[in-house]
Scaffold this active site. Sequence first.
Site, PDB file in Angstrom:
ATOM      1  N   GLU A 199     -39.039  65.520 -31.175  1.00 63.74           N
ATOM      2  CA  GLU A 199     -39.812  64.619 -32.029  1.00 63.74           C
ATOM      3  C   GLU A 199     -41.273  65.031 -32.142  1.00 63.74           C
ATOM      4  O   GLU A 199     -41.858  64.981 -33.228  1.00 63.74           O
ATOM      5  CB  GLU A 199     -39.708  63.179 -31.507  1.00 63.74           C
ATOM      6  CG  GLU A 199     -38.374  62.506 -31.774  1.00 63.74           C
ATOM      7  CD  GLU A 199     -37.269  62.952 -30.843  1.00 63.74           C
ATOM      8  OE1 GLU A 199     -36.085  62.675 -31.135  1.00 63.74           O
ATOM      9  OE2 GLU A 199     -37.584  63.600 -29.816  1.00 63.74           O
ATOM     10  N   HIS A 268     -33.634  52.053 -25.709  1.00 60.23           N
ATOM     11  CA  HIS A 268     -33.276  52.214 -27.112  1.00 60.23           C
ATOM     12  C   HIS A 268     -33.436  50.912 -27.891  1.00 60.23           C
ATOM     13  O   HIS A 268     -32.936  50.801 -29.003  1.00 60.23           O
ATOM     14  CB  HIS A 268     -31.818  52.681 -27.238  1.00 60.23           C
ATOM     15  CG  HIS A 268     -31.553  54.027 -26.653  1.00 60.23           C
ATOM     16  ND1 HIS A 268     -31.474  54.234 -25.298  1.00 60.23           N
ATOM     17  CD2 HIS A 268     -31.360  55.238 -27.238  1.00 60.23           C
ATOM     18  CE1 HIS A 268     -31.213  55.521 -25.067  1.00 60.23           C
ATOM     19  NE2 HIS A 268     -31.160  56.151 -26.223  1.00 60.23           N
TER      20      HIS A 268
END
Length: 465
Positions: A199, A268
């Site tokens: 990322e 998450h």
Amino acid sequence: MPIQVLMPALSPTMEKGNLAKWLKKEGETIKSGDVIAEIETDKATMEVEATDEGTLGKILIPEGTADVAVNTPIATILADGESAADLAKATAPAKQEKAAESASPAAEAKPTPAPKDDAAPTAPAAVVAPDPEVPTGTEMVTMTIREALRDAMAEEMRRDADVFLMGEEVAEYQGAYKVSQGLLQEFSARRVIDTPITEHGFAGIGVGAAMSGLKPIVEFMTFNFAMQAIDQIINSAAKTLYMSGGQMGCSIVFRGPNGAAARVAAQHSQDYAAWYSQIPGLKVIAPFSAADYKGLLKAAIRDPNPVIFLENEVLYGHSGEVPKLDDYVIPIGKARVARTGSHVTIISWSMGMSYALKAADELAKEGIEAEIVDLRTIRPMDTDTIIASVKKTGRAVTVEEGWQQSGVGAEVAARIMEHAFDYLDAPVARVSGKDVPMPYAANLEKLALPSVAEVVAAAKAVCYR
């Protein structure tokens, strides 16, 4: 009676899975908690645990079967004393039983509800405010939110050759949540780019491309993973325009699922709306409806500033009406009154709107008319629409799945206190996620998230204060 074992749903978006392996054989004794099978999805392999004790009577779906729909019976468990002859009972459709009940004389002679007391409040009719962005008489098309997002990106990529999409699995796999279906085929690998799992790296490439004049759409598989790229998003994308004295812009959209899904645990499930909305230089969007997803994503792609576009995984499969217009764009920074009312204002955004709208229906049964304000954009926040509603109702409740401390609801409450204090009949109430990391267990996860009942209770508390 034999118990059916159903194909489990491993996430809110799962529709089918592969039955990879049976770990128990027909005739074997099973205890509650025993792992009896393995299920594969495109994301993971999960174990199916027995919830009852008995004997594995019959395997209905053989191992190796692909694309088994969620809730399909995959096996039956026999209780003590039952035999194979009892298996037919487990397959008897419940609908037939209900049909038999409805045909019986007893069912036909249902008592009618008692008339309401004259003093009891009558439920006010739900009034949905018209969307000012949609011309009267516009044809509406029903589509899922993932389809609305895809159409928004496709339209903007056709309109502007500088727009491109990049991220993990956005091309060949067509998106981790199938949001980018068909884009690779239409726009080629030059404009729909699969990236490595890094990322920080691909977000930085996107920022550099934006500073060079291109218009990247950077997809994070979840915004939890964007924490790896936080330096690029904040120090590079958000601050460069100011630090360069307005000489270097960064037209880029960072988008992907944000907040809780189902049983994906703490790492998450975090809601980052409050995090990003605190940063000057960023715009933060968190829509709820399919129309807003499409219209606001198109606006975000065209915006000259970096935009954080927070989606919700649970909502991807939800459908809604989207105006059939050649170019449907919603202005960033404008809230929408999703339902009009006069007794209490409920302010929310994204997934929180589902709690707010359901709570409004419950409140209406008690004669309380709730006005629902959908912020849509968190930064810049439409303070005027919030204050106008609160001045009308005199009461306010904020609803969010994120944590309460330093949350978006806290900012909304502060603005109400600053601009509408003299109009308030009660302090602003806040409904939010509980102050814990998201648990994995389904029962604890449910307790950690806000509920419709909590919104109803908060609204009644400010109304009856």
